[in-house]
Design a protein around this motif. Structure first.
Motif, PDB file in Angstrom:
ATOM      1  N   ASP B  93      -9.727  17.494  -7.059  1.00 53.50           N
ATOM      2  CA  ASP B  93      -8.300  17.198  -7.076  1.00 53.50           C
ATOM      3  C   ASP B  93      -7.435  18.402  -6.796  1.00 53.50           C
ATOM      4  O   ASP B  93      -6.531  18.379  -5.972  1.00 53.50           O
ATOM      5  N   LYS B  96      -7.717  19.681  -3.391  1.00 50.86           N
ATOM      6  CA  LYS B  96      -6.977  18.903  -2.414  1.00 50.86           C
ATOM      7  C   LYS B  96      -5.519  19.320  -2.386  1.00 50.86           C
ATOM      8  O   LYS B  96      -4.909  19.420  -1.330  1.00 50.86           O
ATOM      9  N   SER B 122     -13.207  16.911  -0.574  1.00 52.44           N
ATOM     10  CA  SER B 122     -11.821  16.455  -0.618  1.00 52.44           C
ATOM     11  C   SER B 122     -10.911  17.279   0.264  1.00 52.44           C
ATOM     12  O   SER B 122      -9.866  16.790   0.694  1.00 52.44           O
TER      13      SER B 122
ATOM     14  N   PRO C 364     -13.615   9.663  -2.068  1.00 55.94           N
ATOM     15  CA  PRO C 364     -12.611  10.373  -1.273  1.00 55.94           C
ATOM     16  C   PRO C 364     -12.254   9.609  -0.002  1.00 55.94           C
ATOM     17  O   PRO C 364     -12.753   8.517   0.205  1.00 55.94           O
ATOM     18  N   PHE C 390       4.587  10.836   2.622  1.00 57.28           N
ATOM     19  CA  PHE C 390       4.939  10.666   1.218  1.00 57.28           C
ATOM     20  C   PHE C 390       6.241   9.912   1.039  1.00 57.28           C
ATOM     21  O   PHE C 390       6.445   9.233   0.032  1.00 57.28           O
ATOM     22  N   ASP C 463      -3.011   9.486  -3.460  1.00 58.71           N
ATOM     23  CA  ASP C 463      -3.819  10.684  -3.714  1.00 58.71           C
ATOM     24  C   ASP C 463      -4.960  10.869  -2.742  1.00 58.71           C
ATOM     25  O   ASP C 463      -5.598  11.902  -2.748  1.00 58.71           O
ATOM     26  N   VAL C 464      -5.290   9.886  -1.968  1.00 54.29           N
ATOM     27  CA  VAL C 464      -6.363   9.901  -0.966  1.00 54.29           C
ATOM     28  C   VAL C 464      -7.761   9.951  -1.574  1.00 54.29           C
ATOM     29  O   VAL C 464      -8.719   9.528  -0.945  1.00 54.29           O
ATOM     30  N   SER C 465      -7.909  10.454  -2.777  1.00 54.24           N
ATOM     31  CA  SER C 465      -9.247  10.420  -3.379  1.00 54.24           C
ATOM     32  C   SER C 465      -9.126  10.176  -4.873  1.00 54.24           C
ATOM     33  O   SER C 465      -8.132  10.530  -5.488  1.00 54.24           O
ATOM     34  N   GLN C 470      -9.342  13.280 -12.762  1.00 53.89           N
ATOM     35  CA  GLN C 470      -7.916  13.027 -12.814  1.00 53.89           C
ATOM     36  C   GLN C 470      -7.541  12.226 -14.044  1.00 53.89           C
ATOM     37  O   GLN C 470      -6.368  12.143 -14.390  1.00 53.89           O
TER      38      GLN C 470
END
Lengths: 320, 405, 564
Positions: B93, B96, B122, C364, C390, C463-465, C470
């Motif tokens: 995260d 990224k 990522s 991802p 965004f 967030d793309v992944s 998280q």
């Protein structure tokens, strides 16, 4: 059969750690009805206290005589933290609705973790490191004290590690001392009284504030011992070691019956054994190390569903 | 009453302002720009904080050293290079976010990073979209350059991604051959931490080991957040392995080794480049003697170029050592610099030269501190030299260096 | 705490007449000094080195000077009619104090950044002197009786205009603040805004605004939505701030969902992030990513609903056994459940379970959404302003959060909401009154989980992944903190809390290392001094400050005023 006994030993070792920490939770909850989230951090700070004592006073020495000093150092660190916590964060909120102390506890927990991480090896806002302490941002090796670490004992096919003996021994000794304290001393009996009914205890002339401080201190002492034990077992400590251990310890406290000191000990041991057995005996993909923690929390939920007062019966029960 | 609350908030603010004045800027940069020169930035993404910071900081400083030397030698006339390091905390995260930040900056010409294969998974797509070249000094997972089906149908997914180290499809089998043929060990248990790197390494190892005729008596996993592995050790011990092959990094491998030996499982633990760090020895304690690790390339301090690199690094006075990937990061930075020599020559600004940089990087070839540096059609390094190290007298000592065929 | 002692009466009596001219002089010095250069070094604090070309901070000081002039003129002069309604003396004192603080910080900042007191130019010293004069004069001005501001009546269109102007100021102020790269400038801007707000409060302007907005609620809501809608257009095509804005919106949406559970129903949920994560994983697994683990690829609306239902079901599963027991247990169980979720996602990688989530590496490369020909990844042009990736997600998230706020509002003002209030106050009494306690508790939990699931599905694409890292406990703590900081059970409060908690760490980059330390400290201090949050509902304030007589009287007065 050997495997069973082996995992039983593993489970009791693990469970002793949980039990030592769980007592702190249960004592505070019994008196204040407060989940002291930050107790896991008290445990962590105890371990760091022991490490600091060893590095500052006995750098490099691993003789067994260093151990008592390390334990004293650990106790000083964790009791100091717990008492300060109680005095400055919890006491002003004594009469606030439940939410306030709980969120304060979460805040303290995060604060202490970060404080140790950032400032262990330097005085805050400076880079002054007078005792040349290591950086706490990564795991720090814990001194390997003779006699309590080293080659394990093989007894009939079962391996018993020395650190395990230390942990279980520490639990037994602490439990005995605690029993004596709670049942045979005046302060201890005061604690029992306050946990039953604080107002009446006050009327009876018991200094409730002082009792509460003692409760925090007692929990902290046991947590400090647990910190030293974990350091010896795992050979390293880190600033994050308190979080999961604290959570599991609270699970153990609930499992045994919240507010009940004997319950905390029993709950801790049971939880440890269940985790070890689950690792060994649950077949297929859901067995093994990675699912160990999940089973602990599943057990918690099951207990709350079927027997919310815990195995030995809670002393501060308050069903919704 | 009113003044009190107003001042009550104001006074702490003043104190805070005074205290905050101690905080400095977050980004590191080297060498100020010579007047008139255009600026190109080489980014660094690595774990600069946390457990793996020893490796990450070594990467950062090695890149800084390369850039410092390039600026001093005026390698790219008319351009001054700067280094900008961002912390990826070894988490996909955070990595990224760092890559997204780099992608948004117009004068980033290339990035050296990441350390962990799981983080690169990522960051690759982000940097590829922005057409910024990414050279990793440490990613060993094959899927990053050859796609998900690398064993049967290798296909290059991102043409901006390169690496200066070899892959696990070579490192794993290399370890398997050493254990089976040179150390004579035929029964092994494997443990990994489920992350991309560890799992891939163990899979490659297992395939080769069983092909050679050995048996893998147990295959377990651990949770990297866990600190106590007694349950897993107890499960593995009764099966009687003669060595443990671990896929993962040193924060877990060190304690695992120590707890293993303390529990009576007195066999060597062997791992990949992720455990090759002095911190492993510190964490594994006195019983670590005999543990093994593989690392990509020949030992840095054995070649002349490597010795010079280490001498320059020490002379530059960085607080943290170069660690396992210092040499590779130095070579990665120099490969980007060599590519920029070609692509920035007539370029107006960095952004317009990005495609040219990608093309030039594919064609670089020079002698780096880890050996000859060049990339094949997948972006993998063409050098396939690996070394096995053993812990002797409290330090890693090389025992076997050869090129994998 | 430090108090500024009041100047003794005798001094005031003797010098009182000098207060007014002194104040004007101070304000004049402020304006003049701001037009001069403050520091030789142009890199400090955004270039304050050019005369007659005020930089950001200098404009702020000019503004403060002008407001001081207005307040002084209202005290004694042409604008005296305003004095009847505005408590100018108190306002002046607040303004002067803040201006003094501001200028002191400026001097300190220039000294620190440029390296030495000698770098502070005369312009800054003149402003400092002006601030000191202003401060002294404000201490000498006598407070006067005022009528309550709500009695000030203005024509309707003026009120609407004022609302629009304030909204526009908020919009451009936010855009300006987000555009500030230098952390010092951002801090100064915050100080400036805080100073203005406190001045307005002391002068009574804020309560006047409050009464206007109560009367013109529809206008306010419409203006607020227009302003948030127009926000991306002020960014001039840059997507960097929109990425932060999109993350803030996701966080705010989750916080609103948690607000239903914690704020309305009073159920302490410490594992809420698990519901957000469940929605995100469902969204990722059903997406067209190369790593997606489930073969079914339904249209996005279906994915959102499935994610919501999945999270809701999880809420049902976890709620049923635990909502019967004590509130404290619920906290721990939900915390444990959050950990169970994270560990499960971590483990389901084919080794320790079916490969649903790719374990620690997550899923991802989640592609952008596509509604027909509208691809969220492309840049579209609206009113001449390019809106990149965004910004597109920002609009979608605005829709989501509007929906969540609507659900919140309708539930709050319905029988269900009143039932929740009853449960929160006293469960046994509520049960005795016939409220279906268990059913309502489960409803709160499930609704909260459902909304979080929906938010999670969109978050996966933003967030793309999706990785287990998280969705750790710390995130739940942040969500809870946002609600508590902003004001539990309120809409505006929670939104403000979410914005503050997500935005400040992004902008105050030099805090990065100390971020969590300050967060922990913030929680502790907040619960100690203002547990009801920034924007408190009256009931909470009374609940937390049981012994505060003054507060009780004030609340009584307010309620009486609303009723009559």
């Amino acid at each position: 059969m050997d495997t069973f006994v082996q995992q039983l030993v593993n489970g009791l070792t693990l469970g002793s750690l949980y039990a030592l920490i769980a007592v702190g939770y249960t004592v505070v909850y019994g008196i204040l009805q407060l989940i002291n989230f930050a107790h896991g951090e008290v445990f962590m700070i105890g371990a760091f206290g022991a490490l600091t004592t060893s590095l500052v006073l006995f750098r490099g020495q691993t003789s067994i005589w260093v151990l008592p000093f390390m334990i004293i150092g650990a106790v000083i660190a964790s009791v100091g933290t717990a008492v300060l916590m109680e005095r400055f964060a919890y006491r002003p909120l004594r009469n606030a609705p439940r939410l306030a102390p709980l969120i304060t506890a979460i805040g303290i927990s995060i604060f202490l973790q970060e404080f140790v991480r950032l400032n262990y090896n330097q005085v805050p806002f400076t880079s002054w490191n007078p005792f040349n302490l290591p950086d706490a941002k990564a795991l720090i090796p814990f001194p390997q004290i003779d006699v309590v670490t080293g080659p394990a004992f093989e007894i009939g096919g079962v391996t018993i590690q020395r650190a395990a003996i230390f942990t279980i021994g520490a639990l037994l000794m602490c439990s005995a001392l605690l029993w004596y304290f709670v049942n045979r001393t005046k302060t201890g009996r005061g604690m029992q009284a306050v946990s039953q009914d604080a107002d009446t205890a006050r009327l009876m002339g018991i200094n409730v504030d002082r009792i509460i401080v003692v409760a925090f201190a007692v929990g902290a002492v046991l947590a400090a011992v647990a910190g030293v034990a974990q350091g010896l077992q795992n050979n390293n400590i880190g600033f994050r070691m308190g979080f999961l251990a604290g959570l599991k310890a609270f699970t153990a406290a609930v499992l045994g019956g919240i507010g009940n000191i004997a319950g905390a000990v029993v709950g801790g041991l049971v939880l440890g054994v269940v985790e070890a057995m689950a690792t060994q005996y649950i077949p297929g993909q859901f067995g093994g190390g990675p699912w160990k923690d999940v089973w602990a929390f599943v057990l918690l939920i099951l207990v709350l569903v079927f027997r919310p007062q815990g195995l030995l019966g809670a002393k501060a029960v308050d069903r919704a | 009453m009113h003044q009190r609350s107003v001042v009550r908030v104001g006074a702490p603010l003043i104190i805070a302002a005074l205290a905050l004045s101690a905080c400095g800027s977050r980004n590191d940069s080297t060498t100020g720009a010579a007047s008139g020169d255009k600026i190109a930035v080489i980014g660094v993404m690595a774990p600069l904080s946390g457990d793996l910071s020893a490796l990450g900081l070594g990467i950062q400083h090695s890149v800084e050293l390369a850039v410092k030397q390039a600026n001093a030698n005026k390698t790219i006339p008319g351009w001054t290079l700067k280094v900008e390091a961002k912390d990826d905390e070894a988490k996909p995260d955070v990595g990224k976010n760092a890559a997204t930040a780099f992608a948004g900056e117009k004068n980033v010409a290339g990035v050296v990073g990441d350390l962990n294969s799981s983080v690169s998974q990522s960051t690759q797509p982000v940097l590829a979209t922005a057409k910024i070249v990414q050279v990793s000094p440490a990613n060993t997972n094959p899927t990053l350059t050859q796609g998900a089906d690398f064993k049967t149908a290798p296909k290059r997914t991102y043409d901006t991604y390169f690496r200066t180290c070899t892959t696990d499809s070579i490192q794993g089998p290399f370890a398997a051959r050493y254990l089976f043929q040179k150390a004579g060990i035929t029964k092994v248990a494997t443990i990994h931490d489920k992350k991309t790197y560890g799992q891939g390494l163990v899979e490659a190892f297992t395939a080769e080991f069983t092909k050679l005729g050995g048996t893998v008596v147990a295959a377990e996993t651990i949770n990297p957040d866990d600190s106590n592995y007694s349950a897993v050790i107890s499960k593995v011990k009764p099966k009687g392995p003669k060595a443990i092959y671990y896929g993962g990094e040193y924060p877990n491998a060190g304690p695992l080794s120590q707890q293993m030996k303390a529990a009576g499982l007195n066999v060597p633990l062997m791992g990949g480049d992720g455990i090759f760090d002095p911190k492993y020895i510190a964490l594994a304690g006195a019983t670590a003697t005999g543990d093994l690790a593989t690392n990509v390339g020949a030992p840095t301090d054995q070649s002349d170029a490597g010795k010079k690199f280490l001498a320059d690094y020490a002379a530059a006075g960085y607080k943290d050592p170069a660690a396992a990937y210092g040499g590779y990061s130095f070579d990665a930075a120099n490969s980007i610099i060599n590519a920029l020599k070609v692509s920035l020559k007539d370029a107006k600004d960095v952004a317009s030269a990005r495609q040219a940089t990608i093309d030039a990087l594919g064609k670089v070839s020079f002698d780096g501190v880890t050996g000859p540096v060049a990339f094949d059609q997948y972006g993998d390094s063409t050098s396939r030299v690996l070394t096995v190290y053993k812990i002797v007298n409290g330090a890693w000592a090389p025992v076997n260096t050869e090129a994998f065929k | 705490m430090i108090t500024i002692p009041n100047i003794p009466e005798s001094v005031v009596a003797r010098h009182g007449s000098k207060a007014w001219p002194m104040g004007l002089a101070g304000a004049a010095l402020l304006v003049i000094g701001s037009l001069l250069s403050w520091s030789i070094d142009p890199q400090v604090l955004g270039n304050l080195s050019i005369s007659l070309n005020p930089g950001g901070l200098q404009i702020m000081v000019i503004a403060q000077g002008l407001i001081a002039v207005i307040l002084l003129l209202a005290d004694k002069g042409p604008l005296a009619s305003l004095d009847q309604f505005a408590d100018t003396a108190l306002g002046l004192r607040a303004l002067a104090t803040w201006t003094l603080i501001f200028m002191t910080m400026v001097v300190v900042a220039i000294t620190v950044e440029a390296g030495g007191l000698v770098n502070v130019e005369p312009g800054a010293w003149i402003c400092f002197l002006g601030a000191v004069l202003l401060f002294a004069s404000s201490r000498l001005v006598l407070p006067t009786e005022t009528r309550h501001l709500s009695e000030a009546s203005l024509p309707g269109w003026v009120e609407i205009l004022i609302i629009c102007v304030i909204m526009a100021a908020l919009l451009f102020g936010t855009a300006y603040a987000l555009g500030l790269d230098d952390a010092w400038q951002f801090v100064f801007f915050l100080v400036f805004v805080m100073g203005l707000v406190i001045t307005a409060t002391r002068a009574g302007a804020l309560s006047w605004l409050g009464s206007i907005t109560t009367r013109r609620r529809r206008v306010l809501i419409l203006a607020a939505f227009t302003v948030t809608f127009l926000f991306p257009l002020t960014q001039g095509g840059s997507d960097a701030n929109m990425s932060i804005a999109a993350q803030v919106l996701v966080f705010a949406a989750a916080a609103m969902g948690l607000n239903i559970v914690v704020g309305l129903a009073g159920l302490l949920d410490l594992g809420y992030i698990a519901f957000l994560g469940a929605g995100a994983y469902v969204g990722a697994a059903l997406s067209t990513s190369g790593f997606a683990t489930i073969g079914w690829k339904p249209p996005f609306i279906v994915v959102v609903l499935v994610a919501g239902c999945f999270s809701g079901t999880l809420g049902l599963i976890i709620g049923s056994p635990t909502l019967r027991v004590n509130g404290d247990y619920l906290a721990i169980v939900t915390l444990g459940f959050g950990e169970i979720f994270r560990l499960t996602m971590f483990n389901l990688d084919g080794n320790n379970g079916p490969n649903l989530t790719h374990g620690p590496n997550g899923i991802p490369a989640i592609p952008d959404l596509e509604f027909g020909s509208f691809n969220f990844g492309d840049t579209h042009v609206l009113f001449g302003v390019p809106l990149a990736r965004f910004s597109n997600y920002y609009f979608l998230l605005l829709l989501l959060i509007a929906f969540i706020i609507l659900v919140f509002y309708r539930l709050n003002t319905s029988r269900i909401g009143r039932g929740w209030v009853a449960i929160r106050e006293d469960e046994k009494a509520a049960e005795a009154m016939g409220v279906n306690v268990f059913g309502l508790k489960i409803l709160a939990f499930v609704v909260g989980a459902f909304l979080a699931g929906m938010a999670g599905a969109i978050k996966a694409h933003v967030d793309v992944s999706v990785t287990p890292d998280q969705y750790i406990f710390l995130e739940s703590a942040f969500l809870l903190a946002a609600i508590v900081l902003g004001g539990m059970g309120t809409i505006v409060g929670v939104l403000i809390g979410a914005v503050i908690l997500k935005l400040l760490p992004e902008k105050l980059r030099f805090f990065a290392d100390y971020r969590l330390l300050l967060f922990g400290l913030l929680l502790v201090l907040m619960m100690r001094f203002r547990p009801e949050g920034l924007i408190a509902s009256r009931r909470r304030q009374l609940e937390f400050h049981e012994e505060d007589e003054e507060l009780a009287l004030r609340v009584e007065g307010d309620i009486a005023e609303v009723v009559t």
